[in-house]
Design an enzyme around this catalytic site. Structure first.
Site, PDB file in Angstrom:
ATOM      1  N   ARG A  77      49.281  46.239 -60.204  1.00  0.00           N
ATOM      2  CA  ARG A  77      50.542  46.836 -59.736  1.00  0.00           C
ATOM      3  C   ARG A  77      51.274  47.548 -60.870  1.00  0.00           C
ATOM      4  O   ARG A  77      52.026  48.485 -60.620  1.00  0.00           O
ATOM      5  CB  ARG A  77      51.435  45.766 -59.118  1.00  0.00           C
ATOM      6  CG  ARG A  77      50.895  45.348 -57.776  1.00  0.00           C
ATOM      7  CD  ARG A  77      51.853  44.461 -57.042  1.00  0.00           C
ATOM      8  NE  ARG A  77      51.481  44.406 -55.647  1.00  0.00           N
ATOM      9  CZ  ARG A  77      51.621  43.340 -54.882  1.00  0.00           C
ATOM     10  NH1 ARG A  77      52.116  42.240 -55.367  1.00  0.00           N
ATOM     11  NH2 ARG A  77      51.265  43.382 -53.614  1.00  0.00           N
ATOM     12  N   LYS A 114      43.494  36.708 -36.162  1.00  0.00           N
ATOM     13  CA  LYS A 114      44.169  36.623 -34.864  1.00  0.00           C
ATOM     14  C   LYS A 114      44.525  37.969 -34.237  1.00  0.00           C
ATOM     15  O   LYS A 114      44.918  38.891 -34.943  1.00  0.00           O
ATOM     16  CB  LYS A 114      45.460  35.823 -35.036  1.00  0.00           C
ATOM     17  CG  LYS A 114      45.220  34.382 -35.403  1.00  0.00           C
ATOM     18  CD  LYS A 114      46.465  33.562 -35.217  1.00  0.00           C
ATOM     19  CE  LYS A 114      47.321  33.602 -36.464  1.00  0.00           C
ATOM     20  NZ  LYS A 114      48.614  33.007 -36.314  1.00  0.00           N
ATOM     21  N   GLY A 164      45.666  42.923 -47.224  1.00  0.00           N
ATOM     22  CA  GLY A 164      45.139  42.089 -48.305  1.00  0.00           C
ATOM     23  C   GLY A 164      43.664  41.742 -48.237  1.00  0.00           C
ATOM     24  O   GLY A 164      42.911  41.983 -49.173  1.00  0.00           O
ATOM     25  N   GLY A 168      52.155  44.352 -45.859  1.00  0.00           N
ATOM     26  CA  GLY A 168      53.084  44.404 -44.732  1.00  0.00           C
ATOM     27  C   GLY A 168      53.519  45.832 -44.426  1.00  0.00           C
ATOM     28  O   GLY A 168      53.618  46.222 -43.254  1.00  0.00           O
TER      29      GLY A 168
HETATM   30  P1  AMP Z   1      43.894  38.510 -41.438  1.00  0.00           P
HETATM   31  O1  AMP Z   1      44.851  38.099 -42.524  1.00  0.00           O
HETATM   32  O2  AMP Z   1      44.477  38.470 -40.074  1.00  0.00           O
HETATM   33  O3  AMP Z   1      43.236  39.836 -41.751  1.00  0.00           O
HETATM   34  O4  AMP Z   1      42.786  37.406 -41.394  1.00  0.00           O
HETATM   35  C1  AMP Z   1      41.926  37.146 -42.470  1.00  0.00           C
HETATM   36  C2  AMP Z   1      41.309  35.809 -42.278  1.00  0.00           C
HETATM   37  O5  AMP Z   1      40.612  35.781 -41.064  1.00  0.00           O
HETATM   38  C3  AMP Z   1      40.315  35.471 -43.367  1.00  0.00           C
HETATM   39  O6  AMP Z   1      40.803  34.405 -44.125  1.00  0.00           O
HETATM   40  C4  AMP Z   1      39.057  35.074 -42.587  1.00  0.00           C
HETATM   41  O7  AMP Z   1      38.456  33.896 -43.073  1.00  0.00           O
HETATM   42  C5  AMP Z   1      39.589  34.832 -41.189  1.00  0.00           C
HETATM   43  N1  AMP Z   1      38.549  35.050 -40.167  1.00  0.00           N
HETATM   44  C6  AMP Z   1      37.805  36.142 -39.970  1.00  0.00           C
HETATM   45  N2  AMP Z   1      36.915  35.965 -38.976  1.00  0.00           N
HETATM   46  C7  AMP Z   1      37.091  34.703 -38.521  1.00  0.00           C
HETATM   47  C8  AMP Z   1      36.472  33.932 -37.497  1.00  0.00           C
HETATM   48  N3  AMP Z   1      35.473  34.438 -36.774  1.00  0.00           N
HETATM   49  N4  AMP Z   1      36.925  32.677 -37.297  1.00  0.00           N
HETATM   50  C9  AMP Z   1      37.925  32.184 -38.048  1.00  0.00           C
HETATM   51  N5  AMP Z   1      38.555  32.871 -39.025  1.00  0.00           N
HETATM   52  C10 AMP Z   1      38.144  34.113 -39.266  1.00  0.00           C
END
Ligand code: AMP
Length: 394
Positions: free
Chosen positions: A37, A199, A352, A375
């Site tokens: 950064r 999610k 991230g 964000g």
């Molecule tokens: P996000 O911050 O929403 O981009 O989510 C990232 C996180 O999603 C990472 O820590 C991954 O380990 C988790 N992730 C990705 N695919 C899966 C999955 N199929 N089941 C559970 N966690 C997942």
């Protein structure tokens, strides 16, 4: 409305208030663990110094919540800046008050002064007018180079620019805005988005905003489970957001109406538990046993996704394809990272975990643009007006 670049501002001999995002990770002993950064701010600062501006640097670091916390001091940042710029950087132990005013008054053209953490004052995050006035009184010109905090309406991002005569974007901020606009406002077609991560609920606003602008959408990661379930597929013990099933259906419907193609995994790498790496096996999504959970996209899905990626004129990627923190479940994410890097289209990666993934795959140099905003990147993708950007408009 247009945002001026620092190059369009008259900064020679002027006191310029710079808002940077120097929220760097520190170890307990004040050692900076990753100075990215700070290095990303150097083009703007070197330019300002070469123009003879008096550079007043402000940033936040961590969440001290209005208290003076020594472990969140910007002093290590000032020392690092001094080393990287190869010139003296004066540090003051506050960001407002008589000591700061004295230090600013004695600055010469081209000098650099680093203020203490803005968030040691609770007023900063409340966009308090009095605090903004104190900060604004230090400067003639305001430059924001902190895209990472542009989604926050704080004194240093929104209050101060409204109180100075001239305002504009630093080189990094300008680069971010130009690249995000290139990918979303006037993209080379076909436009493809890749979504992954844990999610659906975290990405819902982005999906809603983006679905009509994309020709193709690839969905992987944990969020794909909910989309597969809404198509009547049994996802065993995979993580599924029951309350998002209707929303997922609506998104698929709206994509179909708008003529955009949505690809979901056709096979997955699964196991009985996230920490049971040795039991990882590949299944067709229609054959997933009740006690198995999908933790990565499978090889057939990778092949299908890679084919689409190679045809795209523009690619936007957010979110990993699986639990890429584990060796057994990182293959899909690494393959997609390589495919995005090798694709002839313009590629934009943000958020991230996807940024970490392209670094892990060793392909970051081949991505057209990697956003520095987590964000802020997501809110831009949601179609929101970022307050820190709106405040720069002239
Ligand atoms: P996000 O911050 O929403 O981009 O989510 C990232 C996180 O999603 C990472 O820590 C991954 O380990 C988790 N992730 C990705 N695919 C899966 C999955 N199929 N089941 C559970 N966690 C997942």
């Amino acid at each position: 409305m247009p945002v001026k670049s620092i190059k369009e501002l008259d900064i020679k001999g002027k006191r310029v208030f710079f808002r940077f995002d120097f929220n760097v990770p520190l170890d307990g002993a004040g050692i900076i663990k990753d100075a990215t950064r700070i290095t990303r701010a150097l083009p703007t600062l070197n330019y300002a110094i070469s123009q003879g501006a008096k550079c007043i640097i402000a940033s936040h670091l961590g969440r001290p919540k209005g208290e003076r916390k020594p472990e969140m001091s910007l002093k290590p940042v000032a020392l690092k800046l001094q080393e990287l710029l190869g010139k003296a950087v004066q540090f003051v132990e506050d960001c407002v008050g008589p000591d700061v005013e004295r230090a600013v008054a004695s600055m010469k053209d081209g000098d650099v002064l680093c203020l203490e953490n803005l968030r040691f004052h609770a007023e900063e995050t409340k966009n308090d007018l009095g605090f903004s006035e104190k900060l604004a009184a230090l400067a003639d010109v305001y430059v924001n180079d902190a895209f990472g905090t542009a989604h926050r309406a704080h004194c240093s991002t929104v209050g101060v620019p409204g109180l100075v005569k001239e305002r504009g974007a630093g080189l990094l901020m300008k680069e971010e805005l130009d690249n995000l606009e290139k990918a979303l406002s006037s993209p080379q077609k076909p436009v493809l988005a890749i979504f992954g991560g844990a999610k659906v609920s975290d990405k819902i606003e982005v999906l809603k905003n983006i679905v009509s602008r994309m020709d193709t959408i690839l969905i992987g990661g944990g969020m794909a489970n909910t989309f597969l379930v809404c198509q009547g597929i049994n996802m065993g013990s995979s993580r599924v957001e029951e309350d998002m099933i209707d929303t997922a259906k609506m998104i698929l419907l709206s994509a179909r109406e708008k003529g955009s193609n949505v690809f979901l995994p056709v096979d997955v790498v699964a196991s009985t538990a996230i920490d049971n790496e040795s039991a990882a096996r590949t299944f067709n999504v229609r054959d997933l046993p009740a006690n198995e959970m999908a933790l990565d996209i499978g090889p057939l899905t990778v092949k299908e996704f890679v084919k689409e990626i190679s045809k795209a004129g523009t690619i936007v990627w957010n979110g990993p394809m699986g639990v890429f923190e584990s060796d057994a479940f990182k293959v899909g994410t690494m393959e997609i990272a390589r495919a995005v890097a090798d694709a002839p289209g313009f590629s934009l990666v943000g958020g991230g975990d996807s940024v970490r993934a392209v670094h892990q795959a060793g392909v970051s140099e081949k991505i057209s643009y990697i956003s520095t905003g987590g964000g802020a990147f997501m809110e831009f993708m949601e179609g929101k007006i970022l307050p820190g950007v709106a405040a720069l408009e002239v």
